[in-house]
Design a protein around this motif. Structure first.
Motif, mmCIF file in Angstrom:
data_model
loop_
_atom_site.group_PDB
_atom_site.id
_atom_site.type_symbol
_atom_site.label_atom_id
_atom_site.label_comp_id
_atom_site.label_asym_id
_atom_site.label_seq_id
_atom_site.Cartn_x
_atom_site.Cartn_y
_atom_site.Cartn_z
ATOM 1 N N ALA A 89 -46.353 3.590 -27.398
ATOM 2 C CA ALA A 89 -45.438 4.704 -27.194
ATOM 3 C C ALA A 89 -43.993 4.249 -27.372
ATOM 4 C CB ALA A 89 -45.645 5.309 -25.805
ATOM 5 N N ALA A 90 -43.674 3.076 -26.824
ATOM 6 C CA ALA A 90 -42.319 2.551 -26.963
ATOM 7 C C ALA A 90 -41.997 2.267 -28.431
ATOM 8 C CB ALA A 90 -42.161 1.281 -26.125
ATOM 9 N N GLY A 91 -42.962 1.696 -29.144
ATOM 10 C CA GLY A 91 -42.753 1.425 -30.562
ATOM 11 C C GLY A 91 -42.584 2.695 -31.367
ATOM 12 N N LEU A 92 -43.346 3.735 -31.030
ATOM 13 C CA LEU A 92 -43.243 5.014 -31.727
ATOM 14 C C LEU A 92 -41.887 5.658 -31.485
ATOM 15 C CD1 LEU A 92 -44.651 7.091 -33.482
ATOM 16 C CD2 LEU A 92 -45.649 8.090 -31.411
ATOM 17 N N GLN A 93 -41.388 5.563 -30.260
ATOM 18 C CA GLN A 93 -40.067 6.115 -29.964
ATOM 19 C C GLN A 93 -38.991 5.401 -30.770
ATOM 20 O OE1 GLN A 93 -39.402 8.915 -28.277
ATOM 21 N NE2 GLN A 93 -41.632 9.080 -28.136
ATOM 22 N N ASP A 94 -39.141 4.105 -30.952
ATOM 23 C CA ASP A 94 -38.188 3.360 -31.777
ATOM 24 C C ASP A 94 -38.236 3.855 -33.224
ATOM 25 O OD1 ASP A 94 -37.417 1.866 -29.616
ATOM 26 O OD2 ASP A 94 -38.679 0.145 -30.103
ATOM 27 N N GLU A 95 -39.455 4.090 -33.731
ATOM 28 C CA GLU A 95 -39.603 4.580 -35.096
ATOM 29 C C GLU A 95 -38.965 5.959 -35.251
ATOM 30 O OE1 GLU A 95 -40.746 3.202 -37.754
ATOM 31 O OE2 GLU A 95 -41.718 1.394 -37.025
ATOM 32 N N LEU A 96 -39.194 6.835 -34.275
ATOM 33 C CA LEU A 96 -38.616 8.179 -34.346
ATOM 34 C C LEU A 96 -37.097 8.131 -34.270
ATOM 35 C CD1 LEU A 96 -41.157 10.133 -32.100
ATOM 36 C CD2 LEU A 96 -40.913 10.269 -34.582
ATOM 37 N N ALA A 97 -36.565 7.195 -33.503
ATOM 38 C CA ALA A 97 -35.113 7.040 -33.431
ATOM 39 C C ALA A 97 -34.558 6.647 -34.793
ATOM 40 C CB ALA A 97 -34.755 5.994 -32.374
ATOM 41 N N ARG A 98 -35.285 5.808 -35.516
ATOM 42 C CA ARG A 98 -34.841 5.414 -36.853
ATOM 43 C C ARG A 98 -34.924 6.593 -37.825
ATOM 44 N NH1 ARG A 98 -36.768 0.169 -35.236
ATOM 45 N NH2 ARG A 98 -38.952 0.633 -35.671
ATOM 46 N N VAL A 99 -35.942 7.443 -37.655
ATOM 47 C CA VAL A 99 -36.045 8.641 -38.498
ATOM 48 C C VAL A 99 -34.856 9.565 -38.242
ATOM 49 C CG1 VAL A 99 -37.412 10.708 -38.991
ATOM 50 C CG2 VAL A 99 -38.561 8.508 -38.650
ATOM 51 N N PRO A 108 -50.750 -11.847 -17.838
ATOM 52 C CA PRO A 108 -50.700 -10.495 -17.285
ATOM 53 C C PRO A 108 -51.189 -9.477 -18.288
ATOM 54 C CG PRO A 108 -48.495 -11.308 -17.827
ATOM 55 C CD PRO A 108 -49.430 -12.470 -17.946
ATOM 56 N N ALA A 109 -51.857 -8.447 -17.781
ATOM 57 C CA ALA A 109 -52.404 -7.415 -18.658
ATOM 58 C C ALA A 109 -51.270 -6.679 -19.361
ATOM 59 C CB ALA A 109 -53.249 -6.432 -17.852
ATOM 60 N N VAL A 110 -51.474 -6.316 -20.637
ATOM 61 C CA VAL A 110 -50.486 -5.589 -21.413
ATOM 62 C C VAL A 110 -50.945 -4.137 -21.550
ATOM 63 C CG1 VAL A 110 -49.357 -5.374 -23.650
ATOM 64 C CG2 VAL A 110 -49.806 -7.646 -22.690
ATOM 65 N N ASP A 111 -50.065 -3.195 -21.217
ATOM 66 C CA ASP A 111 -50.378 -1.782 -21.368
ATOM 67 C C ASP A 111 -50.169 -1.420 -22.839
ATOM 68 O OD1 ASP A 111 -50.501 0.976 -21.420
ATOM 69 O OD2 ASP A 111 -49.525 1.216 -19.474
ATOM 70 N N GLU A 112 -51.257 -1.435 -23.601
ATOM 71 C CA GLU A 112 -51.144 -1.213 -25.032
ATOM 72 C C GLU A 112 -50.650 0.195 -25.342
ATOM 73 O OE1 GLU A 112 -54.773 -2.183 -26.951
ATOM 74 O OE2 GLU A 112 -54.716 -4.305 -26.387
ATOM 75 N N HIS A 113 -51.052 1.178 -24.530
ATOM 76 C CA HIS A 113 -50.601 2.552 -24.760
ATOM 77 C C HIS A 113 -49.089 2.649 -24.584
ATOM 78 C CE1 HIS A 113 -50.684 6.926 -24.844
ATOM 79 N NE2 HIS A 113 -49.954 6.922 -23.750
ATOM 80 N N ALA A 114 -48.565 2.030 -23.518
ATOM 81 C CA ALA A 114 -47.120 2.062 -23.284
ATOM 82 C C ALA A 114 -46.375 1.332 -24.391
ATOM 83 C CB ALA A 114 -46.802 1.442 -21.918
ATOM 84 N N ALA A 115 -46.934 0.216 -24.833
ATOM 85 C CA ALA A 115 -46.298 -0.542 -25.910
ATOM 86 C C ALA A 115 -46.255 0.276 -27.192
ATOM 87 C CB ALA A 115 -47.034 -1.855 -26.131
#
Length: 206
Positions: free
Chosen positions: A54-64, A45-52
């Motif tokens: 964005a999700a990773g960035l939100q995790d990073e910001l949560a850690r900040v 199945p195709a992976v939405d790289e932009h969504a992935a």
């Protein structure tokens, strides 16, 4: 010459053949339209790289946020080595007032950590600067973090290529005769209509 019985049997066989052909036609068409595919040959199945991302960035910001939550009180930040403004190579304290822009809004007060500024390195969980905005009660409230690295044009000099943080290149906002820092803001503790990583916030004022 065939007799009547043989003709009757031939007619019956002909009708059976036509009926079988009629029943098989849809199946043949279906096979042509949807050829069988082995399970192992199916594309993933195709992976939405932009969504992935964005999700990773939100995790990073949560850690900040988690790493800087203890600094909501300026006194705690000062005890950890942060102080208002930056003392440059000329032993002059700069960036020690509330920074604003006539059209873009403001940043606020920048509290620098001299030890983190000294290494010309970037750690997302240890921002070099904490940014505080004036609060309605007359105090200061933590609104953003800022990663800062001295450039080759800073005093004292730093690195010659733009560092990156959270997967993004940092930029020079104020070139010489300004401090010429590479920097990136993240408004992790305040809403910013201009964007999470915008330099100024239209909802902040000095």
């Amino acid at each position: 010459m065939p007799n009547q019985a043989e003709l009757t049997q031939q007619n019956r066989n002909g009708r059976k053949a036509l009926l079988a052909l009629a029943l098989a036609a849809p199946l043949i068409a279906a096979v042509a339209l949807f050829p069988p595919t082995a399970v192992g040959d199916q594309d993933p199945p195709a992976v939405d790289e932009h969504a992935a991302h964005a999700a990773g960035l939100q995790d990073e910001l949560a850690r900040v946020r988690a790493a800087t939550a203890k600094f909501h009180r300026v006194e705690v930040a000062e005890a950890a080595g942060y102080e208002l403004g930056w003392v440059n190579g000329l032993n002059k304290r700069i960036v020690d007032t509330c920074i604003s822009n006539p059209t873009a809004g403001a940043m606020g007060y920048h509290y620098f950590n001299a030890d983190l500024m000294a290494d010309n390195d970037v750690d997302a969980l240890e921002p070099e600067v904490l940014v505080y905005a004036p609060a309605p009660d007359g105090g200061l409230k933590l609104v953003a973090v800022e990663w800062v690295v001295r450039s080759a044009q800073s005093n004292p000099v730093g690195v010659s290529e733009a560092p990156s943080v959270l997967g993004m290149d940092m930029h020079i906002l104020v070139p010489p005769p300004g401090p010429a820092f590479y920097l990136t803001h993240a408004w992790v503790w305040a809403n910013n209509p201009a964007g999470m990583f915008a330099d100024f916030n239209p909802e902040v004022s000095c």
